[in-house]
Design an enzyme around this catalytic site. Structure first.
Site, PDB file in Angstrom:
ATOM      1  N   SER A   1      -1.956  -3.745   6.090  1.00  0.00           N
ATOM      2  CA  SER A   1      -1.484  -2.513   6.711  1.00  0.00           C
ATOM      3  C   SER A   1      -1.023  -1.472   5.698  1.00  0.00           C
ATOM      4  CB  SER A   1      -0.373  -2.861   7.703  1.00  0.00           C
ATOM      5  OG  SER A   1      -0.036  -1.745   8.467  1.00  0.00           O
ATOM      6  N   HIS A   2       0.246  -1.117   5.734  1.00  0.00           N
ATOM      7  CA  HIS A   2       0.786  -0.038   4.908  1.00  0.00           C
ATOM      8  C   HIS A   2       1.316  -0.556   3.572  1.00  0.00           C
ATOM      9  CE1 HIS A   2       3.605  -2.086   7.388  1.00  0.00           C
ATOM     10  NE2 HIS A   2       4.553  -1.790   6.536  1.00  0.00           N
TER      11      HIS A   2
ATOM     12  N   LYS B   1      -5.471 -11.508   9.657  1.00  0.00           N
ATOM     13  CA  LYS B   1      -4.937 -11.500  11.016  1.00  0.00           C
ATOM     14  C   LYS B   1      -6.057 -11.879  11.972  1.00  0.00           C
ATOM     15  CE  LYS B   1      -4.027  -7.540  13.299  1.00  0.00           C
ATOM     16  NZ  LYS B   1      -3.325  -6.404  13.904  1.00  0.00           N
TER      17      LYS B   1
ATOM     18  N   ASP C   1      -2.192   5.047   7.945  1.00  0.00           N
ATOM     19  CA  ASP C   1      -1.840   4.035   6.945  1.00  0.00           C
ATOM     20  C   ASP C   1      -3.065   3.281   6.423  1.00  0.00           C
ATOM     21  OD1 ASP C   1      -2.386   2.534   9.200  1.00  0.00           O
ATOM     22  OD2 ASP C   1      -0.906   0.998   8.690  1.00  0.00           O
TER      23      ASP C   1
ATOM     24  N   ASP D   1      -4.685   0.541   7.107  1.00  0.00           N
ATOM     25  CA  ASP D   1      -5.730   0.044   8.016  1.00  0.00           C
ATOM     26  C   ASP D   1      -5.943   0.942   9.228  1.00  0.00           C
ATOM     27  OD1 ASP D   1      -3.192  -0.656   8.931  1.00  0.00           O
ATOM     28  OD2 ASP D   1      -3.956  -2.324  10.110  1.00  0.00           O
TER      29      ASP D   1
ATOM     30  N   ASP E   1      -3.976   2.081  11.693  1.00  0.00           N
ATOM     31  CA  ASP E   1      -3.363   1.945  13.019  1.00  0.00           C
ATOM     32  C   ASP E   1      -2.076   2.756  13.170  1.00  0.00           C
ATOM     33  OD1 ASP E   1      -1.920   0.286  11.372  1.00  0.00           O
ATOM     34  OD2 ASP E   1      -2.045  -1.488  12.667  1.00  0.00           O
ATOM     35  N   ARG E   2      -1.490   3.185  12.063  1.00  0.00           N
ATOM     36  CA  ARG E   2      -0.245   3.967  12.173  1.00  0.00           C
ATOM     37  C   ARG E   2      -0.521   5.461  12.086  1.00  0.00           C
ATOM     38  NH1 ARG E   2       4.734   0.996   9.158  1.00  0.00           N
ATOM     39  NH2 ARG E   2       4.362  -1.051  10.066  1.00  0.00           N
TER      40      ARG E   2
ATOM     41  N   GLU F   1       8.610   2.462  16.895  1.00  0.00           N
ATOM     42  CA  GLU F   1       9.265   3.426  16.009  1.00  0.00           C
ATOM     43  C   GLU F   1       8.621   3.450  14.621  1.00  0.00           C
ATOM     44  OE1 GLU F   1      10.854   2.111  13.231  1.00  0.00           O
ATOM     45  OE2 GLU F   1      10.310   0.124  13.979  1.00  0.00           O
TER      46      GLU F   1
ATOM     47  N   LYS G   1      -2.538  -0.535  17.894  1.00  0.00           N
ATOM     48  CA  LYS G   1      -2.119   0.846  17.752  1.00  0.00           C
ATOM     49  C   LYS G   1      -3.228   1.611  17.019  1.00  0.00           C
ATOM     50  CE  LYS G   1       0.961  -0.552  13.979  1.00  0.00           C
ATOM     51  NZ  LYS G   1       1.573  -1.861  14.191  1.00  0.00           N
TER      52      LYS G   1
HETATM   53  C1  G1P Z   1       6.599  -3.779  11.024  1.00  0.00           C
HETATM   54  C2  G1P Z   1       7.062  -2.810  12.074  1.00  0.00           C
HETATM   55  C3  G1P Z   1       6.481  -3.185  13.415  1.00  0.00           C
HETATM   56  C4  G1P Z   1       4.954  -3.272  13.317  1.00  0.00           C
HETATM   57  C5  G1P Z   1       4.560  -4.200  12.189  1.00  0.00           C
HETATM   58  C6  G1P Z   1       3.060  -4.215  11.967  1.00  0.00           C
HETATM   59  O1  G1P Z   1       7.058  -5.071  11.331  1.00  0.00           O
HETATM   60  O2  G1P Z   1       8.462  -2.759  12.150  1.00  0.00           O
HETATM   61  O3  G1P Z   1       6.876  -2.254  14.376  1.00  0.00           O
HETATM   62  O4  G1P Z   1       4.409  -3.736  14.512  1.00  0.00           O
HETATM   63  O5  G1P Z   1       5.193  -3.788  10.972  1.00  0.00           O
HETATM   64  O6  G1P Z   1       2.557  -2.955  11.638  1.00  0.00           O
HETATM   65  P1  G1P Z   1       8.365  -5.719  10.656  1.00  0.00           P
HETATM   66  O7  G1P Z   1       8.157  -5.634   9.174  1.00  0.00           O
HETATM   67  O8  G1P Z   1       9.518  -4.845  11.072  1.00  0.00           O
HETATM   68  O9  G1P Z   1       8.443  -7.101  11.207  1.00  0.00           O
HETATM   69 ZN    ZN Z   2      -1.274  -0.704   9.781  1.00  0.00          ZN
END
Ligand code: G1P
Ligand code: ZN
Length: 542
Positions: A112-113, A125, A276, A278, A280-281, A363, A375
Site C-alpha cells: 500500500s502506502h 494479500k 497511494d 496501490d 486504493d487511497r 479516516e 477502497k
Molecule cells: C491502516 C489504516 C486502515 C486501512 C489499512 C489498510 O491500518 O488505519 O484504515 O484499512 O491501513 O490500508 P492500520 O495500520 O491502522 O492497522
Molecule cells: Zn493502499
C-alpha cells in the site's frame, strides 16, 4: 513438470489489517513468499476450473513474486490466472477483475502506502470471490496452514513474459496477461458522467493529480488526460517506479506536501488529489482547502446521487470506528443506515454484498462504494469531479456548505511510529484496565460519558471481532480513540484519533489545532503517551 520443495514454517506469517506485510529482505528469505502463497492455495476455497487474478503495485520484488505465484498456481491445479501486464494492477482494478471475470479470488502484491525499494516494504494479500479482502475466517485458515506447512509446489519452467498482453499456457494452466487499465476505466465510465466532467474541464475547471510515482499513473493518464481531456501535465509523478521515487506513496499532508503547497499557493488549480502505492487511497484538496478523509466521505455520501451510477440514492453508509462521525449525520438526516466497523476494508465486504450500504470510508484516506470490494482512490477523485461539474461550486464552498448543514467534526489523527512494541502494548493494556472506572471522570472541561474497547459483531454473518481500539467518549460527543496499527512492519505504531463535534456554524472557522487543543492534552493525560513512549510529539498528524 511439478516440483515439490520441502520447507519449514515461519512463525510470523499472520496476516494483519491488510494481508502479510514485511520488509523486502524478510520476504526475500528462502521459501518465505512461497510458504505464504502455498498456504493460500491450500486454505482458500477454489472451485474446480476457476480462475485467479494476480497483480500488484509495481514495487520492488513485485514482478519476481508474481512470476513465482504464476508458477505455483500452475502446480496447484489452478485452471487459469489473469495477470496485469508487467505484473501491474491497482488494488481496486484487481478487485474489479475478480468480480468481472468471476474468479475464485486474487493475489494482490502490495504494501500500500509503505515505502518500497530493496529496503522498503512488501506484502501479499488474498482477496476472495466477491473481490474484497479475505475476511478473518479465511486469513486465520491461511495463517494456520503457514504454521503446519512442510512443502510447496511449483511449476518447473518459466512464467510467460509479463510484458506481452495475450494468452499462453503453463502446464495445464491458461495464463492471460491483460491491460491493467482498460476494464477499470470502462467501469468508471458506467458510474460517472464523463461528458459533463469533460465539459467542465473544457470550460476551465483546473486540476492536478499526484500519482506519487505509484500504480495510479497509467490509470490517471488514461482517465483524466485522455478520456476527460485534462491537459497533459495534469497527472504529476505519473510513471510508476519500484521505489516510488524514493518517497512514501502515502497521500497525506506530510508525504504529498508539494501538492498541498500547490493547492495552498497563488497558482492553485481548482481541485487537487493524490493516491497511494496501490491506488486504493485518496487525498482530496481544493484551492486553499485540505478535505479530511472523514469529511470527504460525508460530502460524497451526501452528493453521490449527482453521479449517474448513484442516481437512485445510496442504501447506507459504513465507516470504520476511528473515522469521524460526520457521515453519521448525513445518514441520520437522509434516514439511511449507518454502520460502524473495525479498521480495515475487509469489514465492509459483507455489508456491501448484502446491499446494506453503498458507500464506505475510513479516516485513513479510503473511500469507495459497491462498484468493487476495495477502497478506490480514483473513484473518489471522479465522484468529486462529477459533483463539482454538477454543482458548479468550489471545493471550499461545498465543504463549508456541508458543515453549515450537518455540523463540523473537527478531526485529527496522531501517529507515533516505530515505538517500542512492549511499551505500546503496555500503554494499551493500561488503558484497558482503567476503562471500567472511566465514566464520570473529569479532565479539565471534559467529562467522560463512555469508555470501552471496541468490539464488533458482523450483522450479516454474526462473527465477532474484539479488541479493536479503546474509545473514550466525552459528553457532547467529543472522542479520543487509541489503537495500535496492524500494518506497520517495525516496532509498533500507536494511532490516536481525536474528534470534536461542533454544531454551531459561528465556530466552524477555528483552526484544527485550536479546536482540538484540550482533547490533545487530555489524550496524553489519559494515555500517558509521553511517559510510556518517550515521544513528546507524534511523527505524523493527518
Ligand atoms: C491502516 C489504516 C486502515 C486501512 C489499512 C489498510 O491500518 O488505519 O484504515 O484499512 O491501513 O490500508 P492500520 O495500520 O491502522 O492497522
Ligand atoms: Zn493502499
Amino acid at each position: 513438470m511439478i516440483r515439490t520443495v520441502a520447507t519449514k514454517p515461519f512463525g510470523d506469517q499472520k496476516p494483519g489489517t491488510s494481508g502479510l506485510r514485511k520488509k523486502v529482505p524478510h520476504f526475500q528469505q528462502e521459501n518465505y513468499a512461497e510458504n505464504f502463497l502455498q498456504s493460500i492455495f491450500d486454505a482458500a476455497e477454489r472451485p474446480a476450473g476457476s480462475a485467479l487474478v494476480i497483480g500488484g503495485d509495481g514495487r520492488f520484488f513485485n514482478a519476481e513474486v508474481i512470476r513465482r505465484a504464476i508458477r505455483m498456481a500452475a502446480a496447484n491445479g489452478v485452471a487459469k490466472v489473469i495477470v496485469g501486464q508487467n505484473g501491474i494492477l491497482s488494488t481496486p482494478a484487481a478487485s474489479n477483475l475478480i468480480r468481472q471475470r468471476k474468479a475464485a479470488g486474487g493475489i494482490i502484491l502490495s504494501a500500500s502506502h509503505n515505502p518500497g525499494g530493496p529496503d522498503g516494504d512488501f506484502g501479499i494479500k488474498y482477496n476472495i470471490a466477491n473481490g474484497g479482502p479475505a475476511p478473518e475466517g479465511v486469513t486465520e485458515a491461511i495463517y494456520k496452514r503457514t504454521q503446519g506447512i512442510s512443502e510447496y509446489r511449483i511449476w518447473d519452467g518459466d512464467a510467460p513474459d509479463l510484458s506481452v498482453v495475450g494468452t499462453s499456457r503453463l502446464g495445464d494452466m491458461e495464463v492471460e496477461i491483460v491491460d491493467p487499465v482498460a476494464d477499470y476505466a470502462a467501469l468508471m465510465e458506467t458510474l460517472f458522467d464523463f461528458g459533463k466532467i469533460r465539459a467542465a474541464i473544457a470550460n476551465g475547471l483546473t486540476l492536478r493529480f499526484d500519482a506519487m510515482h505509484a500504480v495510479t499513473g497509467p490509470y490517471a493518464h488514461e482517465i483524466l488526460e485522455r478520456r476527460l481531456g485534462a491537459p497533459v501535465g495534469t497527472v504529476l509523478n505519473g510513471v510508476p517506479s519500484e521505489d516510488f521515487g524514493g518517497g512514501h506513496p502515502d497521500p497525506n499532508v506530510v508525504w504529498a506536501a508539494p501538492l498541498v503547497d500547490l493547492l495552498m499557493g497563488p497558482t492553485a488549480p481548482d481541485f487537487g488529489a493524490a493516491s497511494d502505492g496501490d491506488g486504493d487511497r485518496n487525498m482530496i484538496l481544493g484551492r486553499g482547502i485540505v478535505v479530511t478523509p472523514s469529511d470527504s466521505l460525508a460530502v460524497l455520501a451526501a452528493n453521490a446521487h449527482l453521479a449517474p451510477g448513484y442516481a437512485k440514492g445510496i442504501a447506507g453508509i459504513a465507516r470504520s470506528m476511528p473515522t469521524s462521525g460526520a457521515a453519521d449525520r448525513v445518514a441520520k438526516k437522509r434516514s439511511i443506515g449507518i454502520y460502524e466497523t473495525p479498521t480495515g476494508w475487509k469489514f465492509f465486504g459483507n455489508l456491501l454484498d448484502a446491499g446494506k450500504v453503498t458507500i464506505c470510508g475510513e479516516e485513513s484516506a479510503g473511500t469507495g462504494s459497491d462498484h468493487v470490494r476495495e477502497k478506490d482512490g480514483l473513484w473518489a477523485v471522479l465522484l468529486w469531479l462529477n459533483i463539482l461539474a454538477e454543482r458548479g461550486q468550489s471545493v471550499a464552498e461545498i465543504v463549508e456548505g456541508h458543515w453549515a448543514e450537518f455540523g463540523r467534526n473537527y478531526y485529527q489523527r496522531h501517529d507515533y511510529e516505530e515505538v517500542d512494541k512492549a511499551a505500546a502494548e503496555e500503554l494499551m493494556d493500561h488503558l484497558r484496565q482503567r476503562l471500567a472506572s472511566m465514566a464520570g471522570q473529569r479532565f479539565g472541561t471534559l467529562v467522560v460519558s463512555e469508555a470501552d474497547d471496541f468490539s464488533y459483531k458482523d450483522p450479516i454473518d454474526g462473527s465477532v471481532s474484539t479488541g479493536q481500539g479503546v474509545r473514550i467518549v466525552f459528553s457532547g460527543g467529543s472522542r479520543i480513540v487509541f489503537r495500535l496499527s496492524g500494518t506497520g512492519t517495525v516496532g509498533a505504531t500507536l494511532r490516536v484519533y481525536i474528534e470534536r463535534f461542533e454544531p454551531d456554524p459561528a465556530r466552524h472557522d477555528l483552526s484544527v489545532e485550536e479546536a482540538l487543543r484540550e482533547l490533545v492534552e487530555t489524550a496524553d493525560v489519559i494515555g500517558e503517551i509521553r511517559k510510556r513512549t518517550g515521544r513528546a510529539e507524534p511523527d505524523v498528524r493527518t
